[in-house]
Design an enzyme around this catalytic site. Structure first.
Site, PDB file in Angstrom:
ATOM      1  N   LYS A 110       0.874  -1.169   0.000  1.00 58.45           N
ATOM      2  CA  LYS A 110       0.000   0.000   0.000  1.00 58.45           C
ATOM      3  C   LYS A 110       0.910   1.217   0.000  1.00 58.45           C
ATOM      4  O   LYS A 110       1.798   1.340   0.849  1.00 58.45           O
ATOM      5  CB  LYS A 110      -0.896   0.013   1.235  1.00 58.45           C
ATOM      6  CG  LYS A 110      -1.962   1.110   1.187  1.00 58.45           C
ATOM      7  CD  LYS A 110      -2.992   0.809   0.128  1.00 58.45           C
ATOM      8  CE  LYS A 110      -4.101   1.838   0.084  1.00 58.45           C
ATOM      9  NZ  LYS A 110      -5.156   1.495  -0.878  1.00 58.45           N
TER      10      LYS A 110
ATOM     11  N   SER B 247      -0.821  -0.863  -4.517  1.00 59.62           N
ATOM     12  CA  SER B 247      -2.094  -0.156  -4.538  1.00 59.62           C
ATOM     13  C   SER B 247      -1.906   1.189  -3.856  1.00 59.62           C
ATOM     14  O   SER B 247      -1.402   1.252  -2.732  1.00 59.62           O
ATOM     15  CB  SER B 247      -3.159  -0.987  -3.805  1.00 59.62           C
ATOM     16  OG  SER B 247      -4.399  -0.332  -3.781  1.00 59.62           O
TER      17      SER B 247
END
Length: 369
Positions: A164, A233
Site C-alpha cells: 500500500k 495499490s
C-alpha cells in the site's frame, strides 16, 4: 529461526464498513485478534483518488479491533497492515482476507515449506519523493525486512508482495512547491501510477529481478523493468509504504501454500491455470483431494500499446470509465470463471508489475493437514 503458523480466512463483506463477519469469526474463536498481522480487502469504491471506501473500511476495522487489543485506533493501524483495494467492477465481490500468525511447534507430519507472511513499513515520504528513486530504495529495504520477518531466505520463495503506497494531493504538491521542489506530476490521479510503479521497482530490486541502479527516469518509462510478484495499490490515507511479503518458508508449519504465475495479458487464462496448478489445484470446480482454494490475488491493467494479441482495445480511450476499472472487470471475470468465485482480489494499475498489459497472479491453497 522461530517456527510460526499462518492462518488465512476470507470473509465476505456487505459494505466497506461491515465488520460483522470478522467479529463473528473472533467470537467463535476461529480468529484470535491478537494474532492478526494483516488484512487485505476489496471495497466497492471507484479505486480512484476520491475512493474513500478504503479509508472507511480501515477505520471500521480499527474501531472494531481496538477494544479487543486494548489499543487506540491509531495504534491498531500501526500494529496491523491494512491494504484496501478499491473497485469491485463486474463480478468481483467485496471481501477481506485476514492473515494471522502465531508461534508454533513443528508437527512430525508437516514437512517442506509452508506459507509464511512478513510485514514492514518504510519511513514517511516527502511528496517530491513519490514515484522516484527514494521510494524505490526505501521500498527495497522494507521488502528485505519483511522477508526476514516472514522467515523467507531465498527470493525464489517469495510469491506475492502486496504494497500500500501513497499518492499526491493538491495540498501535498503545494507543500513540495513551497520548499522549492517539484513533484513527479501535479496530477493526483497520475501520481497513483508513479507511486505504484516506483514501489513495484523497489520489489524487483530487493528480489534481484532487476539491477539496483534503476532511477527516476525509469519509472513509467522502462516497461521492460518489472517484478513478477509485486502488487501495489495507492491510497490517500498514508504517506509511507506498507509492505506485506507472502511466500513459502521452512520456518512455517501453516496448513497453507502459495504459488504464482505471470499473466502476459488480460486474457491469459493459461497463466491463471498455471498458478492454480502450482499449489496443486485445478480450475473450477476445485475437486482436488486434500486441497482447497482460499483466495487468488492478481494485478490488472489496460495494455499500454492499445491492443491485446493484435486486437485493438478501447480501455484507454474511454472518457467515461477509467481504464483501471475496465481492466479489473475484465481480469476479474476471467479469474472468477476459472476459480469458481467472484470473491477474488484483483487490483488495477499494474505499472512495473508484470509485463505491460499483464500482471502477477498468486494462489493460496489450504492443505488438509
Amino acid at each position: 529461526m522461530q517456527t510460526t503458523s499462518v492462518g488465512v480466512i476470507r470473509i465476505a463483506t456487505k459494505g466497506p464498513g461491515d465488520v460483522s463477519g470478522l467479529m463473528s469469526m473472533i467470537g467463535s474463536g476461529a480468529i484470535d485478534p491478537t494474532e492478526i498481522l494483516a488484512i487485505l480487502g476489496k471495497t466497492e469504491g471507484n479505486g480512484g483518488v476520491n475512493d474513500f471506501t478504503r479509508e472507511y473500511a480501515v477505520a471500521a476495522l480499527c474501531t472494531a479491533l481496538a477494544p479487543l487489543l486494548g489499543l487506540s485506533r491509531e495504534d491498531v493501524e500501526q500494529r496491523i497492515a491494512f491494504v484496501m483495494s478499491g473497485g469491485t467492477e463486474g463480478v468481483l465481490s467485496p471481501h477481506i482476507t485476514v492473515f494471522t500468525r502465531r508461534a508454533a511447534e513443528r508437527p512430525a507430519r508437516v514437512t517442506g515449506k509452508r506459507l509464511g507472511i512478513g510485514m514492514a513499513h518504510t519511513r514517511d515520504f516527502l511528496p517530491e519523493e513519490l514515484g522516484r528513486s527514494a521510494q524505490i530504495t526505501e521500498t527495497a529495504k522494507a521488502v528485505k525486512a519483511a522477508m526476514e520477518d516472514a522467515g523467507i531466505i531465498d527470493p525464489a520463495d517469495v510469491h506475492f508482495v502486496q504494497i500500500k503506497c501513497p499518492l499526491l494531493t493538491s495540498d501535498r504538491v503545494e507543500a513540495a512547491a513551497a520548499r522549492g521542489n517539484k513533484t513527479a506530476t501535479t496530477s493526483s490521479y497520475g501520481s497513483m501510477a508513479y507511486s505504484r510503479g516506483a514501489s513495484a521497482l523497489g520489489v524487483a530490486v530487493a528480489l534481484g529481478e532487476i539491477a539496483a541502479d534503476v532511477g527516476d527516469a525509469d519509472v513509467l518509462r522502462r516497461h521492460d523493468l518489472f517484478s513478477k510478484v509485486a502488487s501495489t495499490s495507492a491510497g490517500i490515507e498514508l504517506m509511507h509504504n506498507v509492505v506485506i511479503v507472502l511466500g513459502n518458508s521452512t520456518a512455517s508449519v501453516s496448513p497453507f501454500e502459495i504459488g504464482h504465475a505471470v499473466m502476459s495479458d488480460a486474457i491469459d487464462a493459461a497463466a491463471v491455470m498455471s498458478a492454480l496448478q502450482s499449489v496443486g489445484l485445478a480450475v473450477a470446480p476445485q475437486a482436488t483431494k486434500g486441497r482447497q482454494l482460499v483466495n487468488i490475488f492478481a494485478k490488472a491493467e489496460a495494455s499500454p500499446d492499445g491492443s491485446v494479441r493484435g486486437s485493438r482495445h478501447t480501455m484507454l480511450e474511454d472518457t467515461d470509465i477509467s481504464s483501471t476499472r475496465h481492466a479489473r472487470a475484465a481480469v476479474g471475470g476471467l479469474i472468477a470463471g476459472l476459480a469458481g468465485t467472484g470473491a477474488v482480489y484483483v487490483s488495477g494499475g499494474a505499472e512495473h508489475q508484470g509485463p505491460p498489459g499483464g500482471g502477477p497472479v498468486a494462489v493460496i491453497a489450504q492443505l488438509s493437514d
